[in-house]
Design a protein around this motif. Structure first.
Motif, PDB file in Angstrom:
ATOM      1  N   ILE A 160      -5.905   9.446   2.868  1.00  0.00           N
ATOM      2  CA  ILE A 160      -4.960   8.402   2.459  1.00  0.00           C
ATOM      3  C   ILE A 160      -3.936   9.014   1.513  1.00  0.00           C
ATOM      4  O   ILE A 160      -4.245   9.890   0.719  1.00  0.00           O
ATOM      5  CB  ILE A 160      -5.709   7.253   1.754  1.00  0.00           C
ATOM      6  N   LEU A 181       1.699   6.959  -1.768  1.00  0.00           N
ATOM      7  CA  LEU A 181       2.134   6.062  -2.835  1.00  0.00           C
ATOM      8  C   LEU A 181       3.247   6.695  -3.670  1.00  0.00           C
ATOM      9  O   LEU A 181       3.174   7.860  -4.043  1.00  0.00           O
ATOM     10  CB  LEU A 181       0.968   5.716  -3.765  1.00  0.00           C
ATOM     11  N   LEU A 208      -3.420  -0.407  -9.699  1.00  0.00           N
ATOM     12  CA  LEU A 208      -2.348  -1.315  -9.303  1.00  0.00           C
ATOM     13  C   LEU A 208      -2.794  -2.771  -9.372  1.00  0.00           C
ATOM     14  O   LEU A 208      -2.041  -3.643  -9.831  1.00  0.00           O
ATOM     15  CB  LEU A 208      -1.878  -0.979  -7.888  1.00  0.00           C
ATOM     16  N   LEU A 209      -4.000  -3.041  -8.949  1.00  0.00           N
ATOM     17  CA  LEU A 209      -4.493  -4.417  -8.982  1.00  0.00           C
ATOM     18  C   LEU A 209      -4.630  -4.920 -10.410  1.00  0.00           C
ATOM     19  O   LEU A 209      -4.302  -6.072 -10.714  1.00  0.00           O
ATOM     20  CB  LEU A 209      -5.833  -4.516  -8.248  1.00  0.00           C
ATOM     21  N   ASP A 213       5.582  -7.485  -3.673  1.00  0.00           N
ATOM     22  CA  ASP A 213       4.519  -6.688  -3.055  1.00  0.00           C
ATOM     23  C   ASP A 213       4.310  -5.390  -3.828  1.00  0.00           C
ATOM     24  O   ASP A 213       5.261  -4.766  -4.305  1.00  0.00           O
ATOM     25  CB  ASP A 213       4.874  -6.348  -1.603  1.00  0.00           C
ATOM     26  N   LEU A 214       3.040  -4.974  -3.927  1.00  0.00           N
ATOM     27  CA  LEU A 214       2.710  -3.703  -4.550  1.00  0.00           C
ATOM     28  C   LEU A 214       2.902  -2.568  -3.556  1.00  0.00           C
ATOM     29  O   LEU A 214       2.854  -2.777  -2.343  1.00  0.00           O
ATOM     30  CB  LEU A 214       1.261  -3.721  -5.039  1.00  0.00           C
ATOM     31  N   PRO A 215       3.115  -1.328  -4.046  1.00  0.00           N
ATOM     32  CA  PRO A 215       3.203  -0.180  -3.143  1.00  0.00           C
ATOM     33  C   PRO A 215       1.928  -0.061  -2.318  1.00  0.00           C
ATOM     34  O   PRO A 215       0.835  -0.421  -2.776  1.00  0.00           O
ATOM     35  CB  PRO A 215       3.366   1.012  -4.091  1.00  0.00           C
ATOM     36  N   GLU A 216       2.062   0.440  -1.111  1.00  0.00           N
ATOM     37  CA  GLU A 216       0.903   0.534  -0.229  1.00  0.00           C
ATOM     38  C   GLU A 216       0.752   1.955   0.299  1.00  0.00           C
ATOM     39  O   GLU A 216       1.695   2.742   0.327  1.00  0.00           O
ATOM     40  CB  GLU A 216       1.040  -0.465   0.934  1.00  0.00           C
ATOM     41  N   PHE A 217      -0.475   2.272   0.697  1.00  0.00           N
ATOM     42  CA  PHE A 217      -0.814   3.589   1.218  1.00  0.00           C
ATOM     43  C   PHE A 217      -0.416   3.749   2.680  1.00  0.00           C
ATOM     44  O   PHE A 217      -0.233   2.780   3.403  1.00  0.00           O
ATOM     45  CB  PHE A 217      -2.336   3.815   1.129  1.00  0.00           C
ATOM     46  N   THR A 218      -0.318   5.016   3.074  1.00  0.00           N
ATOM     47  CA  THR A 218      -0.336   5.348   4.494  1.00  0.00           C
ATOM     48  C   THR A 218      -1.662   6.044   4.760  1.00  0.00           C
ATOM     49  O   THR A 218      -2.247   6.649   3.857  1.00  0.00           O
ATOM     50  CB  THR A 218       0.822   6.293   4.868  1.00  0.00           C
ATOM     51  N   TRP A 237      -6.433   4.587  -7.506  1.00  0.00           N
ATOM     52  CA  TRP A 237      -5.037   4.160  -7.505  1.00  0.00           C
ATOM     53  C   TRP A 237      -4.938   2.657  -7.231  1.00  0.00           C
ATOM     54  O   TRP A 237      -4.211   1.933  -7.906  1.00  0.00           O
ATOM     55  CB  TRP A 237      -4.242   4.929  -6.449  1.00  0.00           C
ATOM     56  N   ARG A 238      -5.664   2.192  -6.208  1.00  0.00           N
ATOM     57  CA  ARG A 238      -5.597   0.776  -5.858  1.00  0.00           C
ATOM     58  C   ARG A 238      -6.100  -0.092  -6.999  1.00  0.00           C
ATOM     59  O   ARG A 238      -5.523  -1.135  -7.323  1.00  0.00           O
ATOM     60  CB  ARG A 238      -6.403   0.503  -4.588  1.00  0.00           C
TER      61      ARG A 238
END
Length: 204
Positions: free
Chosen positions: A192, A195, A67-68, A179-184, A63-64
């Motif tokens: 993790i 999103l 997004l990147l 800002d991009l969405p971020e994980f918890t 996922w990360r």
């Protein structure tokens, strides 16, 4: 600009899917009660992607990475409807579009050799900006044969290939901020999630 395809290792979570955004203006008569609505732009598909509630780091990395590579709103995401990746109907063989003019909401599909159901997705033309269109069937059909769909074609298409297995269109990230969405993350567990993001169809 580049087109990034949704990685096959990504498992969209509950709430992921495609809906439609319409652009128009409307009004109503105070006397007779009649209503009018005029379209002022092309309808667009809206994609919502949510991650599974719990992921391990390797899946979260997919996922990360996606997004990147999208670089915010710079690049496009080619994505199918996660809630309906293949037709509910039985049609599975190669299909070809029979050709139709701009604005058409019906056309002939050659091949397929089976059924298509209302709500099934088809991609007309090859993936690319302005080279394809994602359509949704509005009635059950048997192919080869005529199919009805929405939205109307944005351009004329000739005898081009039709994709039924994970048919896609191109989207851009619809976030308004930088800002991009971020994980918890759950402390110490390596799990993790969290999103959720929205994309708007773009074809240019």
């Amino acid at each position: 600009m580049a087109i990034i395809t949704l990685p096959t290792l990504i498992r969209p979570g509950v709430g992921s899917g495609i809906t439609q955004r319409l652009y128009g203006t409307g009004g109503e008569s105070r006397f007779g009660g009649s209503m009018q609505y005029v379209m002022t732009g092309e309808p667009r598909w809206v994609l919502t992607l949510t991650s599974p509630r719990v992921m391990l780091p390797d899946e979260a990395g997919q996922w990360r990475s996606m997004l990147l590579r999208l670089r915010g709103r710079l690049n496009h995401l080619a994505c199918h409807d996660p809630s309906r990746p293949v037709p509910v109907g039985s049609a599975r063989a190669a299909m070809t579009f029979g050709g139709a003019a701009k604005g058409a909401t019906a056309a002939t599909i050659n091949g397929g050799n089976g059924t298509l159901k209302a709500g099934d997705w088809l991609q007309v033309g090859p993936v690319g900006l302005g080279t394809s269109q994602l359509i949704c069937l509005t009635a059950d059909a048997t192919v080869p044969g005529a199919v009805a769909f929405e939205p109307p074609l944005r351009q004329a298409f000739g005898a081009v290939a039709v994709t039924w297995d994970r048919p896609v269109t191109t989207f851009k990230f619809a976030g308004t901020g930088g800002d991009l969405p971020e994980f918890t993350a759950a402390n110490g567990s390596g799990q993790i999630g969290g999103l959720k993001m929205t994309f708007l169809e773009q074809w240019s």
